[in-house]
Design an enzyme around this catalytic site. Structure first.
Site, PDB file in Angstrom:
ATOM      1  N   TYR A   8       6.056  57.177  73.191  1.00  0.00           N
ATOM      2  CA  TYR A   8       5.405  57.844  74.373  1.00  0.00           C
ATOM      3  C   TYR A   8       5.007  59.253  74.042  1.00  0.00           C
ATOM      4  CZ  TYR A   8       7.184  54.196  77.772  1.00  0.00           C
ATOM      5  OH  TYR A   8       7.537  52.909  78.371  1.00  0.00           O
ATOM      6  N   CYS A  54      14.860  58.130  78.882  1.00  0.00           N
ATOM      7  CA  CYS A  54      13.824  58.778  78.032  1.00  0.00           C
ATOM      8  C   CYS A  54      13.488  59.958  78.683  1.00  0.00           C
ATOM      9  CB  CYS A  54      12.666  57.759  78.083  1.00  0.00           C
ATOM     10  SG  CYS A  54      11.221  58.299  77.186  1.00  0.00           S
ATOM     11  N   CYS A  64      15.539  63.962  72.410  1.00  0.00           N
ATOM     12  CA  CYS A  64      14.859  62.587  72.642  1.00  0.00           C
ATOM     13  C   CYS A  64      15.948  61.768  72.524  1.00  0.00           C
ATOM     14  CB  CYS A  64      13.679  62.672  71.602  1.00  0.00           C
ATOM     15  SG  CYS A  64      13.137  60.834  71.284  1.00  0.00           S
ATOM     16  N   HIS A 115      16.228  58.962  71.210  1.00  0.00           N
ATOM     17  CA  HIS A 115      15.939  58.241  69.900  1.00  0.00           C
ATOM     18  C   HIS A 115      16.968  59.096  68.847  1.00  0.00           C
ATOM     19  CE1 HIS A 115      12.870  55.909  71.159  1.00  0.00           C
ATOM     20  NE2 HIS A 115      12.817  55.058  70.242  1.00  0.00           N
TER      21      HIS A 115
HETATM   22  N1  DGL Z   1      13.021  58.173  73.314  1.00  0.00           N
HETATM   23  C1  DGL Z   1      12.033  58.990  74.070  1.00  0.00           C
HETATM   24  C2  DGL Z   1      12.651  60.441  74.463  1.00  0.00           C
HETATM   25  O1  DGL Z   1      13.658  60.450  75.031  1.00  0.00           O
HETATM   26  C3  DGL Z   1      10.711  58.966  73.590  1.00  0.00           C
HETATM   27  C4  DGL Z   1      10.355  58.447  72.181  1.00  0.00           C
HETATM   28  C5  DGL Z   1       8.773  58.353  72.137  1.00  0.00           C
HETATM   29  O2  DGL Z   1       8.599  57.374  72.300  1.00  0.00           O
HETATM   30  O3  DGL Z   1       8.245  59.336  71.648  1.00  0.00           O
HETATM   31  O4  DGL Z   1      11.854  61.285  74.743  1.00  0.00           O
END
Ligand code: DGL
Length: 279
Positions: free
Chosen positions: A51, A83, A197, A199
């Site tokens: 995203y 997210c 983020c 991730h």
């Molecule tokens: N995990 C997502 C966040 O916290 C975004 C990762 C992505 O899809 O770019 O922003």
């Protein structure tokens, strides 16, 4: 904030959690620890990820579609947007469109970082979408003068974590932390790093190896989980009984490869659950 209960929300309904992919598992881990008797449906939108480098309209459209699907198919009693990028783009719209549903978002933990930092120089790693959002600008503005924030968009890092590309994860962590520049407890150094983020906690091994033991890492899992419990109580959403035997159920759904989500849940959360494809 409305105190209206979720309409028709019963204790036995699950809590929905979504992310662009596997990153939100870092939030799910904390949610399951805080609310062990609750059932969760985790939705990984890996088929439409990342995203963070896409335009806001894509993220808004996906957030709307996922919320509707989780309500229609699972009757969720609350939604956690696990997210940062989707929260920044869509949380206000989702709250307007679903006033009866308690919705919890995540944002980079700048305030806890200000409280922790001694050098008052704080690194923030996040997606381009999060750092460029109006919501983040307001957050940054609210802390103006309290610390110096070094903002680092980390193109490609969530995607590399999503696909478990180990050498790429290490190379990108190396590149981005070098660009942010010196880390450590000394004056003028960055002593606190915000993982903005969901991730990125899954890259904390390589980041720790690069930055050493003295730099504080801050992610949002635990505060978000505590806030979720509190919001459910405020909105009078019933929780599962505390004497419910065993742990709550977990349903894993992916718009990408269900096997990747299943493997990530096993690797990072020690959970053996079968993931299925989002129809
Ligand atoms: N995990 C997502 C966040 O916290 C975004 C990762 C992505 O899809 O770019 O922003």
């Amino acid at each position: 904030m409305s105190t209206q209960p979720a309409s028709g929300a019963r204790a036995d309904r699950p809590i929905g959690v979504f992310d662009s992919g596997v990153g939100g598992l870092s939030i799910l881990r904390a949610l399951r620890a805080e609310l062990p008797h609750e059932d969760f449906v985790y939705f990984a939108d890996s088929g439409h990820a990342p995203y963070g480098e896409r335009d806001g309209a894509h993220v808004i459209a996906r957030s709307r579609a996922i919320t509707s699907q989780l309500r229609a198919e699972h009757g969720i009693k609350a939604l956690v947007i696990a997210c940062n990028t989707a929260t920044a783009a869509a949380v206000h719209l989702l709250r307007e469109e679903h006033p009866d549903l308690p919705i919890i978002g995540v944002e980079p933990a700048l305030k806890p970082a200000v409280a922790l930092s001694r050098t008052h120089r704080i690194g923030v790693m996040a997606t381009r979408g999060t750092l460029g959002s109006a919501k983040f600008a307001v957050l940054l503005d609210s802390l103006s003068g309290l610390a110096e924030f070094v903002l680092q968009p980390c193109d490609g890092l969530a995607d590399a974590i999503e696909h478990q590309e180990t050498s790429k994860i290490t190379a990108l962590c190396e590149k981005y932390t070098r660009e942010m520049g010196p880390f450590g407890p000394g004056s003028g150094q960055i002593d606190t790093l915000v993982l903005g983020c969901t991730h990125y906690p899954f890259a904390s091994g390589p980041l720790r190896a690069l930055l050493g033991p003295e730099v504080h890492f801050i992610d949002t899992g635990e505060p978000v989980a505590r806030h979720t419990r509190q919001l459910l109580l405020t909105r009078q959403v019933s929780l599962q009984p505390a004497d419910r035997p065993g742990r709550g159920q977990l349903t894993l759904i992916s718009t990408g490869q269900p096997g990747d989500l299943q493997a990530a849940a096993q690797r990072w959360l020690g959970i053996d659950a079968t993931a299925r494809s989002a129809a």
